[in-house]
Write a protein that holds these residues in place. Structure first.
Motif, PDB file in Angstrom:
ATOM      1  N   ARG A  50      24.801 -30.241   3.504  1.00  0.00           N
ATOM      2  CA  ARG A  50      25.864 -29.886   4.446  1.00  0.00           C
ATOM      3  C   ARG A  50      25.746 -30.669   5.744  1.00  0.00           C
ATOM      4  NH1 ARG A  50      26.379 -24.524   8.216  1.00  0.00           N
ATOM      5  NH2 ARG A  50      28.464 -24.975   9.047  1.00  0.00           N
ATOM      6  N   LEU A  51      24.551 -30.699   6.332  1.00  0.00           N
ATOM      7  CA  LEU A  51      24.368 -31.415   7.595  1.00  0.00           C
ATOM      8  C   LEU A  51      24.104 -32.900   7.386  1.00  0.00           C
ATOM      9  CD1 LEU A  51      22.124 -28.969   9.684  1.00  0.00           C
ATOM     10  CD2 LEU A  51      24.620 -29.222   9.728  1.00  0.00           C
ATOM     11  N   ASP A  52      23.794 -33.287   6.152  1.00  0.00           N
ATOM     12  CA  ASP A  52      23.439 -34.665   5.837  1.00  0.00           C
ATOM     13  C   ASP A  52      22.200 -35.105   6.618  1.00  0.00           C
ATOM     14  OD1 ASP A  52      23.678 -37.043   4.448  1.00  0.00           O
ATOM     15  OD2 ASP A  52      24.935 -37.982   5.991  1.00  0.00           O
ATOM     16  N   ILE A  53      21.294 -34.161   6.815  1.00  0.00           N
ATOM     17  CA  ILE A  53      19.992 -34.459   7.416  1.00  0.00           C
ATOM     18  C   ILE A  53      18.947 -34.082   6.375  1.00  0.00           C
ATOM     19  CG2 ILE A  53      18.397 -33.978   9.313  1.00  0.00           C
ATOM     20  CD1 ILE A  53      20.799 -33.169  11.012  1.00  0.00           C
ATOM     21  N   PRO A  54      18.279 -35.048   5.760  1.00  0.00           N
ATOM     22  CA  PRO A  54      17.444 -34.765   4.587  1.00  0.00           C
ATOM     23  C   PRO A  54      16.175 -33.992   4.917  1.00  0.00           C
ATOM     24  CG  PRO A  54      17.206 -37.047   5.273  1.00  0.00           C
ATOM     25  CD  PRO A  54      18.308 -36.479   6.102  1.00  0.00           C
ATOM     26  N   VAL A  55      15.805 -33.108   4.007  1.00  0.00           N
ATOM     27  CA  VAL A  55      14.550 -32.366   4.084  1.00  0.00           C
ATOM     28  C   VAL A  55      13.877 -32.459   2.719  1.00  0.00           C
ATOM     29  CG1 VAL A  55      13.436 -30.147   4.499  1.00  0.00           C
ATOM     30  CG2 VAL A  55      15.505 -30.767   5.788  1.00  0.00           C
ATOM     31  N   PHE A  56      12.611 -32.840   2.696  1.00  0.00           N
ATOM     32  CA  PHE A  56      11.862 -32.986   1.454  1.00  0.00           C
ATOM     33  C   PHE A  56      10.682 -32.021   1.404  1.00  0.00           C
ATOM     34  CE2 PHE A  56      14.244 -36.697   0.518  1.00  0.00           C
ATOM     35  CZ  PHE A  56      13.956 -37.081  -0.793  1.00  0.00           C
ATOM     36  N   LEU A  57      10.291 -31.671   0.200  1.00  0.00           N
ATOM     37  CA  LEU A  57       9.055 -30.948  -0.054  1.00  0.00           C
ATOM     38  C   LEU A  57       8.108 -31.847  -0.830  1.00  0.00           C
ATOM     39  CD1 LEU A  57       9.980 -27.357  -1.316  1.00  0.00           C
ATOM     40  CD2 LEU A  57       9.074 -27.993   0.924  1.00  0.00           C
ATOM     41  N   ALA A 288      12.985 -33.312  17.262  1.00  0.00           N
ATOM     42  CA  ALA A 288      13.386 -31.917  17.453  1.00  0.00           C
ATOM     43  C   ALA A 288      14.563 -31.551  16.552  1.00  0.00           C
ATOM     44  CB  ALA A 288      13.729 -31.665  18.919  1.00  0.00           C
ATOM     45  N   LEU A 289      15.575 -32.413  16.490  1.00  0.00           N
ATOM     46  CA  LEU A 289      16.760 -32.095  15.690  1.00  0.00           C
ATOM     47  C   LEU A 289      16.478 -32.107  14.190  1.00  0.00           C
ATOM     48  CD1 LEU A 289      19.637 -33.945  17.589  1.00  0.00           C
ATOM     49  CD2 LEU A 289      19.257 -31.477  17.398  1.00  0.00           C
ATOM     50  N   THR A 290      15.649 -33.032  13.728  1.00  0.00           N
ATOM     51  CA  THR A 290      15.316 -33.024  12.307  1.00  0.00           C
ATOM     52  C   THR A 290      14.451 -31.810  11.966  1.00  0.00           C
ATOM     53  OG1 THR A 290      13.466 -34.563  12.749  1.00  0.00           O
ATOM     54  CG2 THR A 290      15.542 -35.513  11.963  1.00  0.00           C
ATOM     55  N   GLU A 291      13.665 -31.343  12.926  1.00  0.00           N
ATOM     56  CA  GLU A 291      12.902 -30.101  12.721  1.00  0.00           C
ATOM     57  C   GLU A 291      13.837 -28.904  12.634  1.00  0.00           C
ATOM     58  OE1 GLU A 291       9.119 -27.770  12.834  1.00  0.00           O
ATOM     59  OE2 GLU A 291       9.583 -29.863  12.407  1.00  0.00           O
ATOM     60  N   VAL A 292      14.882 -28.892  13.469  1.00  0.00           N
ATOM     61  CA  VAL A 292      15.874 -27.821  13.392  1.00  0.00           C
ATOM     62  C   VAL A 292      16.515 -27.803  12.004  1.00  0.00           C
ATOM     63  CG1 VAL A 292      18.141 -27.060  14.216  1.00  0.00           C
ATOM     64  CG2 VAL A 292      16.380 -27.712  15.856  1.00  0.00           C
ATOM     65  N   ALA A 293      16.884 -28.964  11.509  1.00  0.00           N
ATOM     66  CA  ALA A 293      17.485 -29.038  10.175  1.00  0.00           C
ATOM     67  C   ALA A 293      16.506 -28.549   9.109  1.00  0.00           C
ATOM     68  CB  ALA A 293      17.919 -30.473   9.881  1.00  0.00           C
ATOM     69  N   GLN A 294      15.244 -28.910   9.253  1.00  0.00           N
ATOM     70  CA  GLN A 294      14.220 -28.495   8.293  1.00  0.00           C
ATOM     71  C   GLN A 294      14.081 -26.981   8.255  1.00  0.00           C
ATOM     72  OE1 GLN A 294      10.289 -30.556   8.201  1.00  0.00           O
ATOM     73  NE2 GLN A 294       9.437 -28.551   8.716  1.00  0.00           N
ATOM     74  N   LEU A 295      14.044 -26.363   9.431  1.00  0.00           N
ATOM     75  CA  LEU A 295      13.846 -24.919   9.506  1.00  0.00           C
ATOM     76  C   LEU A 295      15.117 -24.139   9.211  1.00  0.00           C
ATOM     77  CD1 LEU A 295      11.635 -24.741  12.738  1.00  0.00           C
ATOM     78  CD2 LEU A 295      10.868 -24.656  10.360  1.00  0.00           C
ATOM     79  N   GLY A 296      16.271 -24.747   9.488  1.00  0.00           N
ATOM     80  CA  GLY A 296      17.528 -24.013   9.422  1.00  0.00           C
ATOM     81  C   GLY A 296      18.132 -23.867   8.051  1.00  0.00           C
ATOM     82  N   GLY A 297      17.655 -24.626   7.062  1.00  0.00           N
ATOM     83  CA  GLY A 297      18.227 -24.511   5.724  1.00  0.00           C
ATOM     84  C   GLY A 297      19.713 -24.815   5.684  1.00  0.00           C
ATOM     85  N   ASP A 298      20.136 -25.802   6.463  1.00  0.00           N
ATOM     86  CA  ASP A 298      21.542 -26.200   6.548  1.00  0.00           C
ATOM     87  C   ASP A 298      22.460 -25.094   7.070  1.00  0.00           C
ATOM     88  OD1 ASP A 298      21.935 -29.010   5.791  1.00  0.00           O
ATOM     89  OD2 ASP A 298      21.025 -28.424   3.894  1.00  0.00           O
ATOM     90  N   PHE A 299      21.867 -24.036   7.613  1.00  0.00           N
ATOM     91  CA  PHE A 299      22.616 -22.960   8.264  1.00  0.00           C
ATOM     92  C   PHE A 299      23.665 -22.332   7.354  1.00  0.00           C
ATOM     93  CE2 PHE A 299      20.678 -25.402  11.588  1.00  0.00           C
ATOM     94  CZ  PHE A 299      20.337 -24.474  12.565  1.00  0.00           C
ATOM     95  N   GLU A 300      23.308 -22.256   6.053  1.00  0.00           N
ATOM     96  CA  GLU A 300      24.244 -21.614   5.116  1.00  0.00           C
ATOM     97  C   GLU A 300      23.533 -20.975   3.932  1.00  0.00           C
ATOM     98  OE1 GLU A 300      26.855 -24.566   3.498  1.00  0.00           O
ATOM     99  OE2 GLU A 300      25.254 -25.663   2.447  1.00  0.00           O
ATOM    100  N   THR A 301      22.210 -21.049   3.917  1.00  0.00           N
ATOM    101  CA  THR A 301      21.462 -20.617   2.728  1.00  0.00           C
ATOM    102  C   THR A 301      20.714 -19.305   2.921  1.00  0.00           C
ATOM    103  OG1 THR A 301      19.550 -21.928   3.453  1.00  0.00           O
ATOM    104  CG2 THR A 301      21.124 -22.997   1.969  1.00  0.00           C
ATOM    105  N   GLY A 302      20.821 -18.704   4.092  1.00  0.00           N
ATOM    106  CA  GLY A 302      20.048 -17.489   4.341  1.00  0.00           C
ATOM    107  C   GLY A 302      18.572 -17.758   4.516  1.00  0.00           C
TER     108      GLY A 302
END
Length: 575
Positions: A50-57, A288-302
């Motif tokens: 959704r945000l197009d900011i990648p997060v990997f595990l 900071a912003l990529t960390e927000v994306a990492q923690l936020g789960g794209d702000f739609e996944t709960g």
């Protein structure tokens, strides 16, 4: 001693690296594969897009699970390849750190005074120990305290002064846990990153305690193209985002970011508040912003992230103070930016020295992997999880209570009490020793004394829990219940509290009530085999055979050593 050398950057798009992330991924994957002990199971992209900011595990393999407690590591970046590289390096960092302590650290066991005799003029100054513990005691008393324990001394590099010193590294592990561990393509890159993260955690802790007014960064004046794209990813999806100058006078810039989605909060998203420190303001903001994306789960996944460096806000009005403050351009923040990471690191240490801080680093590189890794520390730095009433006696007292034989611990605690009369931690540590010695009535009494002396609700909850634990060890499960109720009221995110309350209800035959507690424990840790097995027993005694078999079987899958679960399955199946 770590020998530092020039380290020219070859990649600067969203992070500053000695080599490009494509090369990092290829190199680290090959080294992990060649090691041949199943350190890496897989890497996986987990953002929804959704945000197009990648997060990997990076998923930990079975070999690494024997060494380290974490099962997955997250990686972030403005591009997929950088996020994957970050996730791989996070795995390498942690595997190296825990292996260092278990297998290959160069340690010599000694008291403080013995170390002074063994390495005259080469042991860390005692004032650094006092500063690290947040104490104000005399040097003589600090030596008395340190001589109560045999420490693991090891040579470390004083990066600020370019010399080798011996320090009790396990004391710093007790003080800082694994805050300060790092890995990189080179030692210069690794140490610079580790130092930046230490500053980040410190300014976050200071901000959390003092809530200073911080300048608000003008988002409309951002010039860096990567940062501008990241901000657009948030804004184009309707998210509210603020960037704050959290530098607090340190030589490296720190940018805090807070964001939320009015359309999905609170049903499907959370308010995310985090920070990033780097050599330049733009890179700090990107972090900071990529960390927000990492923690936020794209702000739609709960997604439900665990707060660490900064608090977690549950309502928009709670962070109103962060939206205030003068508006400033990002360029007003300090910068250490250079083409050479070594120059940035030296500029950072000079700035820290001017503030009265010293950067130390020890190489934790796994000898068979060869990927540069470090454990870095700055005496006097804080992190948010550390209590505000810290002292050298508090940390050493914990070691005495947990690790020493009862007679030795009792005598050593007497010495601590001479130095810290009426200290809030003394009754708790004496209670722990009484518990270890099997004196449950005394332990219960001392934990009861300790509880009102604690400032923090979590510490009060721990004292209440241990009152209950001591009672249950004596077989008094019913009397333990009010203490467990109180522990949970103080801190409702500790699975052990629910587990013991569930056991206490179970012992009295209240299986339905016990089941609720075991479910609550599983909500906090879905992989708890013991709680799953206990829930299965509740179902068994409630006559719910199918549910009981399901829980007991799943518990055995998680932990094959739970023989009692196997026995109850056999009973239920009539075999």
């Amino acid at each position: 001693m770590i020998e530092l050398k020039s380290c020219i950057k070859t990649y600067t798009t969203d992070q500053d690296k000695a080599i490009a992330p494509e090369d990092t991924v290829a190199r680290v994957r090959k080294l992990l594969e060649d090691y041949g002990n199943d350190i890496l199971a897989e890497t996986r992209r987990i953002d929804t897009g959704r945000l197009d900011i990648p997060v990997f595990l990076s998923i930990t393999g079975p070999g690494a699970r024997k060494v380290m407690p974490t099962r997955k590591q997250m990686g972030k970046g403005a591009s997929p390849i950088q996020a994957e590289a970050s996730a791989l390096m996070e795995l390498t960092e942690r595997f190296s750190y825990f292996s260092f302590w278990d297998d290959y650290g160069d340690f010599t066991t000694a008291t403080w005074s013995e170390a002074l005799d063994k390495w005259p003029g080469k042991v860390m100054d005692i004032t650094q120990i006092i500063k690290a513990a947040g104490d104000d005691i005399s040097a003589a008393n600090a030596v008395r305290i340190l001589d109560l324990v045999q420490w693991k001394f090891t040579p470390v590099t004083n990066i600020s002064q370019g010399r080798e010193e011996y320090i009790p590294l396990d004391l710093f592990k007790k003080l800082n846990e694994f805050n300060g561990s790092s890995a990189g393509n080179t030692y210069e890159e690794s140490i610079a990153q580790g130092a930046a993260e230490l500053i980040e955690r410190h300014v976050c802790a200071v901000t959390d305690r003092t809530t200073p007014e911080m300048p608000t960064i003008d988002l409309d004046a951002v010039e860096d193209p990567v940062l501008a794209r990241l901000l657009a990813c948030f804004r184009d999806n309707g998210l509210k985002v603020w960037l704050k100058d959290m530098t607090l006078g340190f030589p490296a810039p720190t940018v805090a970011a807070i964001a939320y989605d009015p359309a999905t909060f609170p049903e499907k998203s959370e308010i995310v508040y985090t920070a990033g420190t780097a050599s330049s303001p733009a890179k700090a903001a990107i972090r900071a912003l990529t960390e927000v994306a990492q923690l936020g789960g794209d702000f739609e996944t709960g997604a439900n992230y665990e707060a660490s460096g900064l608090p977690k806000y549950l309502a928009v009005e709670d962070f109103k103070w962060l939206t205030e403050g003068p508006v400033v351009p990002l360029s007003s923040l300090p910068t250490l930016e250079s083409d050479d990471i070594l120059d940035e690191l030296m500029g950072l240490t000079r700035g820290l020295t001017a503030m009265g801080y010293t950067l130390y680093s020890v190489a934790t590189t796994h000898p068979e992997l060869g990927i540069p890794a470090n454990y870095n520390l700055v005496p006097g730095f804080l992190f948010r999880e550390r209590t505000e009433r810290a002292s050298l006696g508090m940390f050493v007292g914990r070691i005495l209570a947990e690790d020493m034989p009862v007679p030795v611990a009792e005598k050593s605690l007497d010495i601590l009490e001479e130095i810290y009369p009426d200290a809030h931690f003394m009754p708790f540590y004496r209670a722990m020793v009484a518990l270890k010695g099997g004196d449950m009535p005394l332990a219960t009494e001392l934990f009861a004394m300790a509880e009102p002396l604690q400032d923090d609700s979590e510490d009060k909850g721990l004292a209440a829990f241990y009152q209950a634990f001591a009672l249950t060890q004596a077989g008094d499960f019913e009397t333990a219940l009010p203490h467990l109720d109180r522990a949970i009221s103080f801190s409702d995110e500790v699975k052990e509290y629910f587990n013991l309350r569930g056991v206490s209800h179970f012992k009295s035959g209240r299986y339905e009530t016990a089941a609720k507690d075991f479910k609550a424990a599983l909500d906090l840790d879905s992989g708890s085999a013991m709680d799953l097995a206990n829930l299965g027993l509740c179902y068994k005694f409630l006559g719910q055979t199918e549910e009981a078999l399901h829980c007991l079987a799943n518990a055995l899958q998680l932990d094959a050593d739970l023989d009692f679960a196997r026995e109850h399955i056999e009973e239920l199946l009539g075999s």
